[in-house]
Design a protein around this motif. Structure first.
Motif, PDB file in Angstrom:
ATOM      1  N   PHE A  30       0.841  -1.193   0.000  1.00  0.00           N
ATOM      2  CA  PHE A  30       0.000   0.000   0.000  1.00  0.00           C
ATOM      3  C   PHE A  30       0.879   1.246   0.000  1.00  0.00           C
ATOM      4  CE2 PHE A  30      -3.215  -2.922   1.097  1.00  0.00           C
ATOM      5  CZ  PHE A  30      -4.452  -2.309   0.986  1.00  0.00           C
TER       6      PHE A  30
ATOM      7  N   ARG B 142      -2.441   0.466  -4.565  1.00  0.00           N
ATOM      8  CA  ARG B 142      -3.385   0.385  -3.456  1.00  0.00           C
ATOM      9  C   ARG B 142      -3.131   1.553  -2.505  1.00  0.00           C
ATOM     10  NH1 ARG B 142      -4.620  -5.417  -1.414  1.00  0.00           N
ATOM     11  NH2 ARG B 142      -6.576  -4.336  -1.062  1.00  0.00           N
TER      12      ARG B 142
ATOM     13  N   GLU C 202      -8.622   2.379   1.110  1.00  0.00           N
ATOM     14  CA  GLU C 202      -9.257   1.063   0.999  1.00  0.00           C
ATOM     15  C   GLU C 202      -9.440   0.404   2.364  1.00  0.00           C
ATOM     16  OE1 GLU C 202      -7.430  -1.663  -1.820  1.00  0.00           O
ATOM     17  OE2 GLU C 202      -6.551   0.051  -2.870  1.00  0.00           O
TER      18      GLU C 202
END
Length: 189
Positions: free
Chosen positions: A13, A28, A32
């Protein structure tokens, strides 16, 4: 009233919530993991391949304070090979790394070999297995944070970082948080 969060940033991430860069559209992002307030910001960063403790806030003043050299950050690094006492001593006293195209000597910091493998959640991407040789774990506590500094430090002494986990910022510890966990807090310090 400001909002503050503690999260375990997962491997893979980015330490941001969105990007307008077309090259990053398949990446990412932290958004999220939780429905964060729109004006939230990460305090410092962990690169995409690093994981662990990340603080988020809507308060720019607390962000500046935590990012300053007044607050220690502790990392556990799994390194390639059986790290030597000499390599640890070099990192403790300051090691030359590259930063923005220039040579930089890191500030003295606390470094020691971990006697036991730390109890951390399993990483989403396997690192490697014993067929590739030994690994060892070290703790590094810094009060500066140059771009990929820990990775550059361990590489400079001949023991590249395989896994990097931030476990502490000031008196805030990762403790038993799981990957992707988010905790809302009223204040950091």
């Amino acid at each position: 009233m400001h909002k503050h969060f503690i999260i375990y940033k997962p491997y893979g991430f980015l330490s941001q919530f969105k990007s307008n860069d077309s090259k990053q559209q398949k990446k990412r992002f932290l958004g999220e993991l939780h429905n964060f307030p729109e004006d939230i910001m990460s305090i410092g960063r962990l690169d995409e391949k690093s994981e662990g403790l990340l603080l988020l806030t809507t308060d720019g003043k607390i962000s500046d304070y935590i990012n300053s050299q007044k607050v220690d950050k502790e990392y556990y690094a799994q390194v390639d090979g059986d790290i030597t006492d000499k390599a640890i001593e070099i990192m403790k006293s300051g090691v030359e790394i590259g930063f923005n195209g220039k040579k930089y000597i890191t500030k003295p910091c606390e470094v020691f070999r971990l006697k036991n493998i730390p109890e951390l959640p399993t990483r989403s991407k396997k690192i490697r297995d014993k067929r590739h040789g030994p690994t060892s774990w070290v703790s590094l506590t810094l009060n500066e944070g140059k771009f990929r500094q820990v990775r550059k430090m361990t590489s400079a002494v001949g023991f590249p970082t395989l896994r990097l986990v931030r476990v502490r910022i000031g008196n805030i510890h990762l403790n038993k948080m799981g990957v992707g966990d988010v905790i809302k807090v009223t204040k950091f310090f």
